[in-house]
Structure formats: C-alpha cells, structure tokens
Design an enzyme around this catalytic site. Structure first.
Site, PDB file in Angstrom:
ATOM      1  N   ILE A 225       0.844  -1.206   0.000  1.00 37.25           N
ATOM      2  CA  ILE A 225       0.000   0.000   0.000  1.00 37.25           C
ATOM      3  C   ILE A 225       0.878   1.255   0.000  1.00 37.25           C
ATOM      4  O   ILE A 225       0.635   2.192  -0.757  1.00 37.25           O
ATOM      5  CB  ILE A 225      -0.984  -0.006   1.196  1.00 37.25           C
ATOM      6  CG1 ILE A 225      -1.900  -1.237   1.098  1.00 37.25           C
ATOM      7  CG2 ILE A 225      -1.819   1.274   1.211  1.00 37.25           C
ATOM      8  CD1 ILE A 225      -2.862  -1.420   2.268  1.00 37.25           C
TER       9      ILE A 225
ATOM     10  N   ASP B  25      10.830   2.028   6.397  1.00 34.67           N
ATOM     11  CA  ASP B  25      10.271   0.698   6.658  1.00 34.67           C
ATOM     12  C   ASP B  25      11.386  -0.148   7.281  1.00 34.67           C
ATOM     13  O   ASP B  25      12.488  -0.200   6.738  1.00 34.67           O
ATOM     14  CB  ASP B  25       9.808   0.051   5.344  1.00 34.67           C
ATOM     15  CG  ASP B  25       9.005  -1.217   5.588  1.00 34.67           C
ATOM     16  OD1 ASP B  25       7.807  -1.230   5.226  1.00 34.67           O
ATOM     17  OD2 ASP B  25       9.556  -2.188   6.138  1.00 34.67           O
TER      18      ASP B  25
ATOM     19  N   ASP C  80      -9.039   7.580   8.309  1.00 39.09           N
ATOM     20  CA  ASP C  80     -10.008   6.560   7.870  1.00 39.09           C
ATOM     21  C   ASP C  80     -10.180   5.513   8.960  1.00 39.09           C
ATOM     22  O   ASP C  80     -11.086   4.694   8.890  1.00 39.09           O
ATOM     23  CB  ASP C  80      -9.489   5.907   6.579  1.00 39.09           C
ATOM     24  CG  ASP C  80     -10.490   4.916   6.000  1.00 39.09           C
ATOM     25  OD1 ASP C  80     -11.677   5.297   5.859  1.00 39.09           O
ATOM     26  OD2 ASP C  80     -10.113   3.769   5.685  1.00 39.09           O
TER      27      ASP C  80
ATOM     28  N   GLU D  80     -12.881   1.985  17.018  1.00 34.61           N
ATOM     29  CA  GLU D  80     -13.921   1.623  16.043  1.00 34.61           C
ATOM     30  C   GLU D  80     -14.806   0.551  16.674  1.00 34.61           C
ATOM     31  O   GLU D  80     -14.265  -0.328  17.360  1.00 34.61           O
ATOM     32  CB  GLU D  80     -13.276   1.073  14.767  1.00 34.61           C
ATOM     33  CG  GLU D  80     -12.557   2.139  13.988  1.00 34.61           C
ATOM     34  CD  GLU D  80     -11.881   1.592  12.725  1.00 34.61           C
ATOM     35  OE1 GLU D  80     -12.360   0.572  12.193  1.00 34.61           O
ATOM     36  OE2 GLU D  80     -10.889   2.180  12.299  1.00 34.61           O
TER      37      GLU D  80
ATOM     38  N   HIS E 165     -13.462   3.963   7.831  1.00 35.15           N
ATOM     39  CA  HIS E 165     -12.671   2.759   7.502  1.00 35.15           C
ATOM     40  C   HIS E 165     -13.119   2.153   6.164  1.00 35.15           C
ATOM     41  O   HIS E 165     -13.551   0.991   6.099  1.00 35.15           O
ATOM     42  CB  HIS E 165     -12.779   1.724   8.627  1.00 35.15           C
ATOM     43  CG  HIS E 165     -11.651   0.733   8.607  1.00 35.15           C
ATOM     44  ND1 HIS E 165     -11.149   0.120   9.729  1.00 35.15           N
ATOM     45  CD2 HIS E 165     -10.921   0.236   7.579  1.00 35.15           C
ATOM     46  CE1 HIS E 165     -10.174  -0.718   9.402  1.00 35.15           C
ATOM     47  NE2 HIS E 165     -10.015  -0.661   8.093  1.00 35.15           N
ATOM     48  N   ILE E 166     -12.978   2.978   5.114  1.00 28.68           N
ATOM     49  CA  ILE E 166     -13.444   2.536   3.794  1.00 28.68           C
ATOM     50  C   ILE E 166     -12.287   2.414   2.801  1.00 28.68           C
ATOM     51  O   ILE E 166     -12.513   2.410   1.582  1.00 28.68           O
ATOM     52  CB  ILE E 166     -14.516   3.518   3.220  1.00 28.68           C
ATOM     53  CG1 ILE E 166     -14.002   4.969   3.267  1.00 28.68           C
ATOM     54  CG2 ILE E 166     -15.834   3.374   3.972  1.00 28.68           C
ATOM     55  CD1 ILE E 166     -14.831   5.948   2.468  1.00 28.68           C
ATOM     56  N   GLY E 167     -11.048   2.332   3.322  1.00 27.72           N
ATOM     57  CA  GLY E 167      -9.886   2.282   2.421  1.00 27.72           C
ATOM     58  C   GLY E 167     -10.030   1.246   1.319  1.00 27.72           C
ATOM     59  O   GLY E 167      -9.763   1.515   0.150  1.00 27.72           O
ATOM     60  N   ALA E 168     -10.453   0.053   1.701  1.00 25.50           N
ATOM     61  CA  ALA E 168     -10.533  -1.039   0.717  1.00 25.50           C
ATOM     62  C   ALA E 168     -11.942  -1.181   0.153  1.00 25.50           C
ATOM     63  O   ALA E 168     -12.203  -2.108  -0.619  1.00 25.50           O
ATOM     64  CB  ALA E 168     -10.119  -2.344   1.375  1.00 25.50           C
TER      65      ALA E 168
HETATM   66  C1  MLT Z   1      -7.786  -4.154   5.504  1.00 27.83           C
HETATM   67  O1  MLT Z   1      -7.071  -4.488   6.450  1.00 27.83           O
HETATM   68  O2  MLT Z   1      -7.906  -4.861   4.501  1.00 27.83           O
HETATM   69  C2  MLT Z   1      -8.513  -2.860   5.520  1.00 27.83           C
HETATM   70  O3  MLT Z   1      -8.273  -2.137   6.663  1.00 27.83           O
HETATM   71  C3  MLT Z   1      -9.963  -3.010   5.224  1.00 27.83           C
HETATM   72  C4  MLT Z   1     -10.777  -3.559   6.347  1.00 27.83           C
HETATM   73  O4  MLT Z   1     -10.280  -3.976   7.366  1.00 27.83           O
HETATM   74  O5  MLT Z   1     -11.989  -3.578   6.210  1.00 27.83           O
END
Ligand code: MLT
Length: 324
Positions: A160, A179, A274, A279, A297-300
C-alpha cells in the site's frame, strides 16, 4: 464428494461467491447473530470461516469450533484474528494482501486533496452558508496549496505504501519512505498511452528523516508497535510545522491525544483519518474537529477492490482444499 462449507460472516463479493460455488463449495452469507458465531459454525458444520474486519476470531471461537480448517480474512489486516493460536491448532489463516492497495492509496490522496483545499470544512459550511456568505467563504478557503512539488513521507513501505508512492510520483511529488524491513523498492510508473512501465527506485530512510523532510505523512503499518503508537507527541514535534497527516492503516498508530494537541497548536495543519482507535465508536473530538477529514474505515471499500479481494480469497480457498 463431500461439499466444503464456507461461512462468509461479513459477506463476500459476488464474483468470489460465484467462483467458489462453481468450484463446488457451499457459501453461506447470512451473518451469525451477535454472540452466536461458534454456535452457527457448529450447527452448520462449516469448514471455512471468512471474515472482513467486523468479526473477531478469538482463541475461544477457535477452541469451540473443531470443524474449522481455514480462516479467511478478506482484506489485509489480521488484527481481528488470533492467527498464532489458529495456526497452533492446525487451522490455516489466509488474507488478500494484493487486492486493495490502489483503493487505499486513492483514499489517502482524497484526504490529502481535501486537507490542502480545506474541503472538509468547506463542504460543511457551504451547505449552511454557501448561498448567503459565498464571498466570505471564498476568502476563507482561498489560500490552499498544491501537492505538486511537495514531499510526502510514507511510513511502512509495503504494497500500500508503494501504491501511495506511485501516485505521489505521478503527481510530481517527492517521496521519502521508511520501513524496518525494506531498504529499496522499485516503483513501476505505468504510462497508459504507451503501455510502458518506468521503474523508479526509492531507497528507504530513517523515521527521523521522514519526519524532518515531509510536508505530508501517510502511515501504512500493520498496527501499534509493542502497544505503542508510531506517532505521538515527540514524533510530531520533529515534523515540519504545518505538516498534514493521513492514517488509513490502523486506528491508534497515531496517538489521538497527540494529534488533537498538534492540530490545536497549529503544528499539524490537517489530518485525514479513515481509521480510529475505538472503532466502531470513534471519539467525537476527532469526528467534529475542523482540521480532520474523516471517513469510516473505507480504504478497501471500492467495487474494484472488493471484486479483486473476492477473487483472491476464492483462489486461496480453492487452492487450500486442492492441496489437501
Ligand atoms: C484491511 O485491512 O484490509 C482494511 O483495513 C480493510 C478492512 O479492514 O476492512
């Protein structure tokens, strides 16, 4: 042939479900009632438990469900699954690390663009005052900045982080990355009209160098380090004044108190969040802060990423049972 049964407790993209059904699996997408996960798995004699981030797979669930052979995490983070314990009981855990990088990286830039042009506050004020105070709002939000020519610091340079770097380079930004496990990454810049990939090598550096050089910092780490935030008050004090911070990785990797004080003092110009420590009930000071652009939390959570995740997970499951 005995049909293998999958409980997709947090759902699965339709393509993944179709691929699994075509391969002879039974897929249940009806979520187990709250507190009845083990009971549901045992009643249905499920072989596979498939989750996103909502379902927690604890050691007691694992102990209570002897039929489980595989746990699938449709996503990257494995922090909602007791992976070590599952593996110690002979249950394999698989995730889909390759599928969501582009979507997460795009959300990072959505928050960055929002921050440098004050969109989070402008959206809010335009709704209530845009028809009566247009001129004042134009003035208030009229001193934004461009991303081009600025330096983005990327903490955590896996898939990512590298997708963020690719977009940043495309925008004309400088990239510094840190990293603990990666010393250099080759970022392929795909040029659509020619179909060419131009390789851009990026060597990683120390966290302190990232703090000193970056105009914006985006975090892409799996979680806290030994229970500690990666960014706290001390780290913020090493950053440039006016830095913008984005966290689309895991809640708590930026200390939320330190972030609020950094924003209130002006040391941090804005943040994009996000993910949150608590949460699904994040602190309201974060949600209502004018300096923070927020998303749930909508990254994916894009159609494309979910389809890729469904496919990758289906392939994982099919391969697991093919090798049995
Ligand atoms: C993930 O770890 O793939 C993302 O944070 C998406 C999620 O957890 O819903």
């Amino acid at each position: 042939m005995i049909v293998k049964k999958i409980l997709a407790n947090d759902g699965i993209d339709n393509l993944g479900k179709i691929l699994l059904e075509e391969a002879g699996f039974f897929v249940e997408t009806q979520k187990a009632p709250e507190g009845h996960l083990a009971e549901t798995i045992n009643a249905g004699n499920f072989d596979v438990l498939l989750v996103r981030s909502a379902t927690k797979v604890t050691s007691s669930i694992i102990d209570a469900c002897p039929s489980l052979k595989l746990i699938g995490r449709a996503g990257v983070g494995l922090d909602n699954i007791d992976v070590k314990y599952a593996e110690s009981k002979g249950i394999k855990v698989v995730n889909t690390p390759a599928s969501s990088s582009q979507s997460v990286a795009e959300l990072v830039f959505a928050h960055l663009f929002s921050g440098v042009r004050f969109l989070q506050e402008s959206n809010y004020l335009m709704r209530s005052q845009g028809d009566t105070h247009f001129g004042e709002l134009k003035k208030k939000f009229g001193a934004g900045t461009e991303l081009k020519g600025k330096t983005i610091g990327i903490i955590g340079f896996g898939r990512i982080g590298q997708a963020v770097a690719r977009m940043a380079i495309g925008l004309g930004m400088d990239v510094v990355a840190s990293d603990p496990f990666i010393t250099e990454a080759i970022i392929p810049l795909h040029i659509l009209p020619t179909g060419q990939d131009i390789p851009v090598p990026i060597r990683t550096c120390s966290l302190d160098e990232v703090f000193q050089k970056s105009d914006f910092i985006s975090l892409h780490v799996p979680g806290k380090v030994n229970g500690n935030a990666v960014i706290g008050q001390q780290e913020i004090s090493k950053m440039k004044k006016g830095v913008g911070l984005v966290n689309a990785s895991r809640g708590g990797v930026i200390d939320e108190d330190a972030l609020i004080s950094g924003l209130d003092s002006g040391h941090v110009a804005f943040a994009g969040l996000d993910v949150f420590e608590n949460e699904p009930t994040p602190r309201t000071e974060l949600l209502r802060h004018v300096g923070i652009s927020v998303s749930p939390h909508i990254g994916a959570a894009t159609q494309e990423a979910q389809e890729r995740i469904g496919r990758e997970m289906a392939e994982n499951i099919i391969q697991f049972f093919a090798n049995k």
